[in-house]
Each structure stands twice: as C-alpha cells, then as structure tokens.
Motif scaffolding. Structure first.
Motif, PDB file in Angstrom:
ATOM      1  N   LYS A   1       0.819  -1.218   0.000  1.00 38.76           N
ATOM      2  CA  LYS A   1       0.000   0.000   0.000  1.00 38.76           C
ATOM      3  C   LYS A   1       0.851   1.266   0.000  1.00 38.76           C
ATOM      4  O   LYS A   1       0.323   2.342   0.226  1.00 38.76           O
ATOM      5  CB  LYS A   1      -0.952   0.023   1.201  1.00 38.76           C
ATOM      6  CG  LYS A   1      -1.985  -1.085   1.194  1.00 38.76           C
ATOM      7  CD  LYS A   1      -3.028  -0.824   2.258  1.00 38.76           C
ATOM      8  CE  LYS A   1      -4.131  -1.863   2.187  1.00 38.76           C
ATOM      9  NZ  LYS A   1      -5.164  -1.652   3.185  1.00 38.76           N
TER      10      LYS A   1
ATOM     11  N   THR B   1       3.011   4.404  -4.016  1.00 37.19           N
ATOM     12  CA  THR B   1       2.987   5.813  -4.439  1.00 37.19           C
ATOM     13  C   THR B   1       3.635   6.715  -3.380  1.00 37.19           C
ATOM     14  O   THR B   1       4.263   7.717  -3.714  1.00 37.19           O
ATOM     15  CB  THR B   1       1.552   6.294  -4.747  1.00 37.19           C
ATOM     16  OG1 THR B   1       0.766   6.199  -3.562  1.00 37.19           O
ATOM     17  CG2 THR B   1       0.918   5.463  -5.850  1.00 37.19           C
ATOM     18  N   ALA B   2       3.501   6.338  -2.111  1.00 38.02           N
ATOM     19  CA  ALA B   2       4.172   7.123  -1.055  1.00 38.02           C
ATOM     20  C   ALA B   2       5.686   7.060  -1.270  1.00 38.02           C
ATOM     21  O   ALA B   2       6.399   8.057  -1.126  1.00 38.02           O
ATOM     22  CB  ALA B   2       3.792   6.600   0.321  1.00 38.02           C
TER      23      ALA B   2
ATOM     24  N   VAL C   1       6.754   9.394  -4.217  1.00 33.33           N
ATOM     25  CA  VAL C   1       6.892  10.818  -3.895  1.00 33.33           C
ATOM     26  C   VAL C   1       8.162  11.040  -3.070  1.00 33.33           C
ATOM     27  O   VAL C   1       8.917  11.986  -3.292  1.00 33.33           O
ATOM     28  CB  VAL C   1       5.649  11.347  -3.128  1.00 33.33           C
ATOM     29  CG1 VAL C   1       5.705  12.861  -3.040  1.00 33.33           C
ATOM     30  CG2 VAL C   1       4.373  10.921  -3.804  1.00 33.33           C
TER      31      VAL C   1
ATOM     32  N   GLY D   1      -3.341  11.377   4.934  1.00 32.81           N
ATOM     33  CA  GLY D   1      -2.640  10.556   3.936  1.00 32.81           C
ATOM     34  C   GLY D   1      -1.166  10.919   3.917  1.00 32.81           C
ATOM     35  O   GLY D   1      -0.587  11.191   2.869  1.00 32.81           O
ATOM     36  N   ALA D   2      -0.556  10.924   5.099  1.00 31.08           N
ATOM     37  CA  ALA D   2       0.813  11.462   5.266  1.00 31.08           C
ATOM     38  C   ALA D   2       1.868  10.658   4.507  1.00 31.08           C
ATOM     39  O   ALA D   2       2.870  11.224   4.063  1.00 31.08           O
ATOM     40  CB  ALA D   2       1.175  11.509   6.748  1.00 31.08           C
TER      41      ALA D   2
ATOM     42  N   ASP E   1      -2.953   8.131   8.279  1.00 31.98           N
ATOM     43  CA  ASP E   1      -2.788   7.279   7.093  1.00 31.98           C
ATOM     44  C   ASP E   1      -3.322   5.891   7.424  1.00 31.98           C
ATOM     45  O   ASP E   1      -3.778   5.637   8.554  1.00 31.98           O
ATOM     46  CB  ASP E   1      -1.309   7.197   6.656  1.00 31.98           C
ATOM     47  CG  ASP E   1      -1.164   6.962   5.143  1.00 31.98           C
ATOM     48  OD1 ASP E   1      -1.877   6.082   4.597  1.00 31.98           O
ATOM     49  OD2 ASP E   1      -0.360   7.646   4.499  1.00 31.98           O
TER      50      ASP E   1
ATOM     51  N   VAL F   1       0.658   1.416   6.291  1.00 29.94           N
ATOM     52  CA  VAL F   1       1.654   2.389   5.807  1.00 29.94           C
ATOM     53  C   VAL F   1       2.288   3.092   7.008  1.00 29.94           C
ATOM     54  O   VAL F   1       3.510   3.278   7.078  1.00 29.94           O
ATOM     55  CB  VAL F   1       0.991   3.408   4.843  1.00 29.94           C
ATOM     56  CG1 VAL F   1       1.989   4.451   4.376  1.00 29.94           C
ATOM     57  CG2 VAL F   1       0.389   2.685   3.638  1.00 29.94           C
TER      58      VAL F   1
ATOM     59  N   VAL G   1      -6.313   5.779   9.927  1.00 22.31           N
ATOM     60  CA  VAL G   1      -7.666   5.886   9.367  1.00 22.31           C
ATOM     61  C   VAL G   1      -7.615   5.427   7.911  1.00 22.31           C
ATOM     62  O   VAL G   1      -6.705   5.806   7.174  1.00 22.31           O
ATOM     63  CB  VAL G   1      -8.179   7.364   9.373  1.00 22.31           C
ATOM     64  CG1 VAL G   1      -9.554   7.461   8.712  1.00 22.31           C
ATOM     65  CG2 VAL G   1      -8.239   7.941  10.772  1.00 22.31           C
TER      66      VAL G   1
ATOM     67  N   PHE H   1      -9.686   6.222   4.827  1.00 20.14           N
ATOM     68  CA  PHE H   1     -10.732   7.193   4.468  1.00 20.14           C
ATOM     69  C   PHE H   1     -11.939   6.537   3.797  1.00 20.14           C
ATOM     70  O   PHE H   1     -13.030   7.083   3.834  1.00 20.14           O
ATOM     71  CB  PHE H   1     -10.179   8.260   3.511  1.00 20.14           C
ATOM     72  CG  PHE H   1      -9.075   9.083   4.106  1.00 20.14           C
ATOM     73  CD1 PHE H   1      -9.252   9.755   5.301  1.00 20.14           C
ATOM     74  CD2 PHE H   1      -7.855   9.180   3.457  1.00 20.14           C
ATOM     75  CE1 PHE H   1      -8.230  10.513   5.852  1.00 20.14           C
ATOM     76  CE2 PHE H   1      -6.827   9.942   3.996  1.00 20.14           C
ATOM     77  CZ  PHE H   1      -7.009  10.604   5.199  1.00 20.14           C
TER      78      PHE H   1
ATOM     79  N   GLU I   1      -2.357  15.851   0.577  1.00 20.37           N
ATOM     80  CA  GLU I   1      -1.393  16.030  -0.523  1.00 20.37           C
ATOM     81  C   GLU I   1      -1.267  14.742  -1.336  1.00 20.37           C
ATOM     82  O   GLU I   1      -0.843  13.705  -0.810  1.00 20.37           O
ATOM     83  CB  GLU I   1      -0.010  16.373   0.092  1.00 20.37           C
ATOM     84  CG  GLU I   1       1.108  16.521  -0.936  1.00 20.37           C
ATOM     85  CD  GLU I   1       2.475  16.773  -0.274  1.00 20.37           C
ATOM     86  OE1 GLU I   1       2.570  16.687   0.970  1.00 20.37           O
ATOM     87  OE2 GLU I   1       3.433  17.035  -1.026  1.00 20.37           O
ATOM     88  N   GLY I   2      -1.647  14.814  -2.596  1.00 19.15           N
ATOM     89  CA  GLY I   2      -1.480  13.654  -3.483  1.00 19.15           C
ATOM     90  C   GLY I   2      -2.308  12.453  -3.069  1.00 19.15           C
ATOM     91  O   GLY I   2      -1.852  11.314  -3.197  1.00 19.15           O
TER      92      GLY I   2
ATOM     93  N   ILE J   1      -8.852   7.974  -3.599  1.00 20.72           N
ATOM     94  CA  ILE J   1     -10.008   7.634  -2.767  1.00 20.72           C
ATOM     95  C   ILE J   1     -11.303   8.083  -3.456  1.00 20.72           C
ATOM     96  O   ILE J   1     -11.290   8.926  -4.348  1.00 20.72           O
ATOM     97  CB  ILE J   1      -9.889   8.220  -1.333  1.00 20.72           C
ATOM     98  CG1 ILE J   1      -9.825   9.745  -1.348  1.00 20.72           C
ATOM     99  CG2 ILE J   1      -8.658   7.676  -0.625  1.00 20.72           C
ATOM    100  CD1 ILE J   1      -9.701  10.377   0.035  1.00 20.72           C
TER     101      ILE J   1
HETATM  102  C1  LIG Z   1       0.907   9.414  -3.239  1.00 18.75           C
HETATM  103  S1  LIG Z   1       0.931   9.016  -1.554  1.00 18.75           S
HETATM  104  C2  LIG Z   1       1.147  10.662  -0.887  1.00 18.75           C
HETATM  105  C3  LIG Z   1       1.797  10.620   0.457  1.00 18.75           C
HETATM  106  C4  LIG Z   1       2.132  11.991   1.034  1.00 18.75           C
HETATM  107  N1  LIG Z   1       0.950  12.806   1.206  1.00 18.75           N
HETATM  108  C5  LIG Z   1       3.144  12.685   0.174  1.00 18.75           C
HETATM  109  O1  LIG Z   1       2.758  13.570  -0.595  1.00 18.75           O
HETATM  110  O2  LIG Z   1       4.309  12.324   0.264  1.00 18.75           O
HETATM  111  C6  LIG Z   1      -0.753   8.643  -1.208  1.00 18.75           C
HETATM  112  C7  LIG Z   1      -1.018   8.390   0.273  1.00 18.75           C
HETATM  113  O3  LIG Z   1      -2.425   8.245   0.456  1.00 18.75           O
HETATM  114  C8  LIG Z   1      -2.644   7.226   1.392  1.00 18.75           C
HETATM  115  N2  LIG Z   1      -3.961   6.644   1.160  1.00 18.75           N
HETATM  116  C9  LIG Z   1      -4.426   6.095   0.009  1.00 18.75           C
HETATM  117  N3  LIG Z   1      -5.667   5.607   0.188  1.00 18.75           N
HETATM  118  C10 LIG Z   1      -5.985   5.864   1.488  1.00 18.75           C
HETATM  119  C11 LIG Z   1      -7.132   5.586   2.295  1.00 18.75           C
HETATM  120  N4  LIG Z   1      -8.190   4.946   1.788  1.00 18.75           N
HETATM  121  N5  LIG Z   1      -7.120   5.976   3.588  1.00 18.75           N
HETATM  122  C12 LIG Z   1      -6.036   6.618   4.114  1.00 18.75           C
HETATM  123  N6  LIG Z   1      -4.927   6.916   3.397  1.00 18.75           N
HETATM  124  C13 LIG Z   1      -4.899   6.535   2.105  1.00 18.75           C
HETATM  125  C14 LIG Z   1      -1.539   6.217   1.075  1.00 18.75           C
HETATM  126  O4  LIG Z   1      -1.333   5.317   2.145  1.00 18.75           O
HETATM  127  C15 LIG Z   1      -0.362   7.130   0.803  1.00 18.75           C
HETATM  128  O5  LIG Z   1       0.369   7.409   1.960  1.00 18.75           O
END
Ligand SMILES: C[S@@+](CC[C@H](N)C(=O)[O-])C[C@H]1O[C@@H](n2cnc3c(N)ncnc32)[C@H](O)[C@@H]1O
Length: 303
Positions: A8, A11-12, A15, A96-97, A118, A122, A145, A147, A172-173, A178
């Motif tokens: 999961k 993508t984290a 970035v 979504g840290a 997050d 993750v 959490v 989302f 962010e991102g 979602i």
């Molecule tokens: C592209 S990463 C961005 C991470 C961070 N915000 C950054 O910019 O470095 C997407 C993030 O969204 C979180 N994410 C995706 N779906 C999620 C969900 N349903 N609930 C919580 N977090 C979620 C992922 O775990 C991931 O950490």
C-alpha cells in the motif's frame, strides 16, 4: 501488484523518491530539503550514487516536469505550513501522510501539535523506518484511518485533537486514490471538527481533463502527452493504487463551498515554475510543464 515490494506504499515511496532526488541538489539549487527521504525509498543508495542531475535527467526521460511538479507541490505546502504556524495555527493534520517528513524537516514551533493520518499498514511501516532522535518527534501523534471505510472525526478526537484550536489540514497527493464519497465525508468531518475555530485546508486534485483531453494537462508543445498520461495512470494501478477520482476546478470549489470552505488559491506547476525554479536558474520551458494536478488552498468561512 507485488506484495513483497509495495504494501500500500508504492505511491508514497514514489513521492519520497522525488524528495530524495531534490535533496541531492546543491543547497543553492534545491527547492526543498528532506534529509530523511532515503529511509523510505527502495534503491536509495543507487539514486544517491547517481546524484541530482542524472536522476532528474532520467525522470525527465519518463515524463518532463514530473519531478518538478511533485517538488513544487511539496514546497507549496511547506510554505503554507510555515506561514500558518507563524500566523497562529496550533494544530496541523497531515491526511494521507505517507512518507511525508514535514513534521521533522521543517523548523516548526513546538507549540504546533501535529497529527499524521494514514492507513495502519503504511503508518506502521513508516514508524519502523524512522530514524531515532528525530527533531520534533514529541509533537507528532499517529492516527490510523482508512478514508474509504473509517471516520476521521472520532479517531482524531480520541487522539487529542482540540476543536477550539486553529488548524491546518493537508491532503497532498491523495484525492485521486479515494472515492468522491470519501472526500465528501472527510470534508463533512473537517467542517464539524472546525466549527468553533479557523481552519485552512489544502487539497490537491487530478484534473478530469486528463481523461477527456490529456493535452490540456501539459504545457504547449509537450511531447506524447496522451501516452504519458496513460503510463502514469497505469503505473499507479500497477502498484495497487489506481487513480479513481478526477475533478474539475468548479467541482472542487463547489464541494469546498458546500462544506463551508472558500477556495483561496488554485495553482499548478505552470504558476509555480517562475516562483520556485526561476530564482535558482532551473526554469522549465513551456513544453516541459506538467500540470495534471492542481494545488488548492481553502479557508473556512466562519471566521
Ligand atoms: C501518493 S501518496 C502521498 C503521500 C504523502 N501525502 C506525500 O505527498 O508524500 C498517497 C497516500 O495516500 C494514502 N492513502 C491512500 N488511500 C488511502 C485511504 N483509503 N485511507 C487513508 N490513506 C490513504 C496512502 O497510504 C499514501 O500514503
């Protein structure tokens, strides 16, 4: 998806990789600095060996402007957080840290309480890799959490979120991963959590034109825009995190407004190129502009 490599967090990691590449630039050339990003990136030692220039060049071969887009996004939010903290924000919620190390790499006041939100897997992975003795660690609370299935409000309140304190939230991102229902319920919860105080909300969103007219999401003269748009979506899906939600500017503004937030700024790399990259001699030409995602700042209307 290869479970053994990405859990999961593909993508984290992606970035964090761009933040690592940027951090390898000379101090007078870089836009952001994240000295911890290497802990979270597969193959970090190879990237460090290649250095900034070669790594940016390789990323450019994949998609011109991709690196600068992500770095501009990070810097835009760094600036927002520093400004908000200086103007009295007392809480910062990073939604979504992922492998964001903003809590530790910016010199934030210890009076700013930070909540990192997050998915549990993750977050556990991140915490297992965090270096010891990180600055500002005592001010960070982790809140898990999903989302799509869980409510943010209850988890944040249980973790000590104070509904009377001015707060900044950043997403962010994340919005592309979602459902729109999850974004709407998150906005509902933010509105409830901040009824009694001032709130700033950052959200990035992928432009719905990416599916309808991909060329419009890149600068004039950008080569192979439709192919690059498809490749980026495919790569994300391949690591198990497909892009499922796309928005227009009007839709985002409408959603924010329905939940008591006014849109203050809506930027992309096209706007930030001259703000961040020109001063360090790295201006991108129009045919390298990657602007499929927008960076939005909104404030609640109540105060
Ligand atoms: C592209 S990463 C961005 C991470 C961070 N915000 C950054 O910019 O470095 C997407 C993030 O969204 C979180 N994410 C995706 N779906 C999620 C969900 N349903 N609930 C919580 N977090 C979620 C992922 O775990 C991931 O950490």
């Amino acid at each position: 998806m290869s479970d053994s490599i990405f859990r999961k967090d593909g993508t984290a990691q992606g970035v964090a990789k761009q933040r690592l590449i940027e951090s390898l630039a000379k101090p007078d050339k870089r836009i952001i600095y994240d000295p911890y990003s290497d802990k979270f990136v597969l193959g970090a030692s190879i990237i460090k060996l290649m250095g900034h220039k070669l790594s940016v060049w390789l990323t450019k071969k994949f998609a011109p402007g991709f690196h600068e887009h992500l770095i501009a996004r990070t810097r835009f939010i760094d600036d927002l957080i520093e400004k908000s903290a200086a103007n009295g924000a007392e809480q910062y919620v990073i939604l979504g840290a992922g492998y964001d190390l903003r809590a530790h790499r910016l010199n934030l006041s210890p009076t700013l309480k930070i909540f990192e939100v997050d998915q549990l897997e993750v977050q556990l992975r991140k915490r297992s890799k965090l270096p010891k003795n990180l600055p500002n660690s005592e001010n960070v609370t982790y809140v898990s959490v999903d989302f799509n299935h869980q409510t943010l409000k209850k988890q944040l309140l249980n973790a000590g979120f104070d509904q009377n304190k001015p707060t900044v939230f950043t997403l962010e991102g994340v919005s592309q991963y979602i459902s729109k229902d999850a974004i709407i319920s998150t906005l509902e919860e933010l509105a409830e959590l901040t009824q009694k105080t001032s709130a700033t909300f950052y959200i990035s969103y992928v432009d719905k034109l990416l599916n309808e007219n991909p060329k419009a999401c890149f600068g004039k003269g950008y080569s192979n825009a439709p192919k690059i748009a498809e490749t980026i979506k495919k790569l994300s899906a391949k690591v198990g995190e497909p892009w499922i939600s796309f928005y227009s500017a009007e839709e985002i503004e409408g959603l924010l407004s329905q939940h008591g937030f006014s849109l203050i700024e809506n930027k992309s790399l096209a706007d930030l190129n001259s703000v961040y990259f020109t001063p360090v001699g790295r201006t991108l030409s129009e045919d390298q502009i990657f602007k499929l995602e927008h960076f939005v700042i909104a404030k609640n209307k109540s105060l």
